[in-house]
Write an enzyme that holds these catalytic residues in place. Structure first.
Site, mmCIF file in Angstrom:
data_model
loop_
_atom_site.group_PDB
_atom_site.id
_atom_site.type_symbol
_atom_site.label_atom_id
_atom_site.label_comp_id
_atom_site.label_asym_id
_atom_site.label_seq_id
_atom_site.Cartn_x
_atom_site.Cartn_y
_atom_site.Cartn_z
ATOM 1 N N ASN A 10 39.948 39.540 32.612
ATOM 2 C CA ASN A 10 39.809 39.080 34.029
ATOM 3 C C ASN A 10 38.373 39.801 33.140
ATOM 4 O OD1 ASN A 10 37.951 39.954 35.997
ATOM 5 N ND2 ASN A 10 38.821 41.700 36.228
ATOM 6 N N ARG A 88 41.849 36.370 35.929
ATOM 7 C CA ARG A 88 41.756 37.135 37.109
ATOM 8 C C ARG A 88 40.645 35.441 37.434
ATOM 9 N NH1 ARG A 88 38.676 41.359 39.582
ATOM 10 N NH2 ARG A 88 38.669 40.883 41.557
ATOM 11 N N HIS A 177 40.526 40.305 46.499
ATOM 12 C CA HIS A 177 41.418 41.651 46.790
ATOM 13 C C HIS A 177 42.881 40.938 46.501
ATOM 14 C CE1 HIS A 177 38.366 45.045 47.225
ATOM 15 N NE2 HIS A 177 38.633 44.327 46.261
ATOM 16 N N ARG A 238 28.981 48.888 48.857
ATOM 17 C CA ARG A 238 28.405 47.940 49.682
ATOM 18 C C ARG A 238 28.243 48.115 50.758
ATOM 19 N NH1 ARG A 238 32.876 44.426 47.776
ATOM 20 N NH2 ARG A 238 32.237 44.393 45.493
ATOM 21 N N GLU A 382 46.992 45.293 39.814
ATOM 22 C CA GLU A 382 46.780 43.396 39.559
ATOM 23 C C GLU A 382 47.262 43.162 38.607
ATOM 24 O OE1 GLU A 382 42.947 43.344 42.420
ATOM 25 O OE2 GLU A 382 42.990 45.361 41.734
#
Ligand code: AMP
Length: 396
Positions: A10, A88, A177, A238, A382
Site C-alpha cells: 500500500n 491497494r 473502504h 475530516r 484489508e
C-alpha cells in the site's frame, strides 16, 4: 499444493505499508512500513512474526530503493516462494468493478482516474511501477477501495447536480473502504451461518477515516463516502458532510482560498477540530473521563452522525441481519459502540454490556442483547482480503 504467499503493498506519497500474507496462516509472517521516503530520515520498520520490531535507516531512499531493500527480506521470509503482489489502489473510478491483473491497459486506467484521487492514485501508481520493475516475473494485481461499491444503484450514486457533470466529468458518488466493508460482511455471514448471497448488513468502518455501508446479498447498495473520502460521517480529521455553501461562505466572509478550505475540511476538522485536542479516539475518551468539554462534544457529534448515517443506509435494505462494527475505533471502543447504538432505538438495537466490553484488541463476536437484532464486532483485515483477491487472479 503448498500454501501460497502474497506480498500486499500500500503505497502513499512518502510511505509504503506492506504485509506478507500466507494463505494458510492467520498471522502475517512479515509486515511493516517504510516511511519518510525521499528524505534523509527514510526508515524501514519490519515486524517478523514472534520477533522484536526492527528499524533500518534507508537515508534518501525513494519507493524503488525501499522496495529493493525489502525484496530480499521478503524472499527470505517466504523461503523463496512468493507467488504474487497485491497492490491497494484507492480510486478505480467506473473502470474497475473488481480486482484486476495489472497490464498496460490497467495502468492507463489507473492513470486516467488520477484526477479523482490526486493525492492517492499517483502514489499508488508509483509503487506499482517500482514493484513491477523489481518483481517483473511475478503477477501483480490491483485491488481498488472503490470497486465493491460499483454495485450501487444509480439513484444512490448520483448527485442532484447537472447531468453533464456526471456524463462528461465523472462527478458521482464512488465510496471507499470497499475492501474492508466486503471483508467484514463476509466474515459476519460466516459467523452467523448465513449465506453471503442471502444476507443483509449495515457496516460501520470506524478508524481514522470512517464510513458506513449497506450490503445485501454480497453487494454494496449504498455507502456514506462519495466522490472523495470527505463525504459522510465525521472522522478523525475530516469534517464529513457540511453545507456545500460553506466554501463560498468562508471565501466571502473570511477571504479563504480553496486550498485553505480544503485543508481545514480534510486535516483540521472531524473530532480533532471539534475537540481542539486530538484526532485519536483513545486520547479523546480519556479527556472525556476527565470532564474535557471539547472531547465530550466531539464524541457526541461523532456517534450521533454515525447513527444517523446508519439509519439512512437502512433505506437500501429490506431486512437487517446485523450491524457490524470494525476499524480501530469500531473494534476497540465499547463506549463509542454503545453511544452509537443508543441512537438507533428505532431499529430495535440494544447491546449486551458485558459482551460489548469483551470485544476489544482483536476479539470479535456478537454484542447485542438477547431478543434484539444482531450487532457484531468483526476485526477487519484489508491485507488478507487483498491477498485473497490477488490469489483468485493468479494464472493457473
Ligand atoms: P485505524 O485507522 O483503523 O487504524 O483506527 C485508528 C483509530 O482507532 C484511532 O482514532 C485510535 O485512537 C482508535 N483506537 C485504537 N484503539 C482504540 C481503543 N482502545 N479505544 C478507542 N479508540 C481506539
Amino acid at each position: 499444493m503448498p500454501s501460497r504467499n502474497i506480498l500486499v503493498v500500500n503505497c502513499g506519497s512518502s510511505s509504503i505499508k506492506f504485509a506478507l500474507v500466507n494463505e494458510a496462516d492467520p498471522h502475517f509472517p512479515l509486515s511493516g512500513l517504510a516511511e519518510r521516503l525521499g528524505s534523509e530520515e527514510a526508515v524501514l520498520h519490519l515486524q517478523r512474526r514472534n520477533a522484536d520490531k526492527e528499524s533500518v535507516p534507508i537515508p534518501g531512499a525513494d519507493h524503488i530503493a525501499a522496495l529493493a531493500r525489502l525484496l530480499p527480506i521478503v524472499e527470505t521470509v517466504a523461503e523463496g516462494q512468493l507467488h504474487g503482489i497485491g497492490h491497494r489502489v484507492v480510486h478505480g473510478g467506473e473502470f474497475f468493478t473488481a480486482a484486476s491483473l495489472i497490464d498496460d491497459e490497467v495502468l492507463d486506467a489507473i492513470r486516467t482516474t488520477s484526477p479523482l484521487a490526486p493525492l492517492h492514485n499517483p502514489a499508488n501508481l508509483q509503487g506499482i511501477e517500482a514493484a513491477m520493475a523489481l518483481f517483473a516475473q511475478l503477477p501483480h494485481v490491483a485491488v481498488f477501495d472503490t470497486a465493491f461499491h460499483q454495485t450501487l444503484p444509480e439513484h444512490a450514486f448520483r448527485y442532484a447536480v447537472p447531468d453533464v457533470l456526471y456524463r462528461e466529468h465523472g462527478v458521482r458518488r464512488y465510496g471507499f473502504h470497499g475492501t474492508s466493508h466486503r471483508f467484514v460482511s463476509r466474515q459476519a455471514a460466516d459467523m452467523t451461518g448465513l449465506a453471503v448471497g442471502d444476507s443483509s448488513w449495515l457496516t460501520a468502518h470506524l478508524g481514522n477515516g470512517c464510513s458506513t455501508c449497506a450490503i445485501a446479498n454480497g453487494q454494496s447498495l449504498d455507502t456514506s463516502m462519495g466522490l472523495t473520502p470527505l463525504e459522510g460521517v465525521a472522522m478523525g480529521t475530516r469534517s464529513g458532510d457540511v453545507d456545500p455553501n460553506l466554501h463560498s461562505h468562508l471565501a466571502r466572509t473570511l477571504g479563504w482560498s480553496l486550498e485553505q478550505i480544503d485543508r481545514m475540511l480534510n486535516h483540521d476538522s472531524g473530532v480533532k477540530g471539534l475537540s481542539g485536542l486530538s484526532n485519536d479516539m483513545r486520547t479523546l475518551e480519556q479527556a472525556r473521563e476527565q470532564g474535557h468539554a471539547g472531547a465530550t462534544l466531539a464524541i457526541e457529534v461523532f456517534c450521533y452522525r454515525i447513527a444517523k448515517s446508519l439509519a439512512a443506509m437502512g433505506c437500501a435494505l429490506s431486512r437487517l441481519d446485523g450491524l457490524i462494527f470494525t476499524g480501530g475505533i469500531g473494534e476497540n471502543s465499547p463506549l463509542i459502540r454503545s453511544r452509537i447504538v443508543a441512537h438507533l432505538k428505532l431499529l430495535g438495537l440494544e447491546l449486551d454490556g458485558e459482551a460489548n466490553a469483551r470485544c476489544i484488541r482483536g476479539v470479535g463476536g456478537m454484542i447485542h442483547a438477547d431478543g434484539h437484532p444482531r450487532v457484531l464486532v468483526v476485526p477487519t483485515n484489508e491485507e488478507r482480503q487483498i491477498a485473497l483477491d490477488t490469489l483468485a487472479l493468479l494464472p493457473e
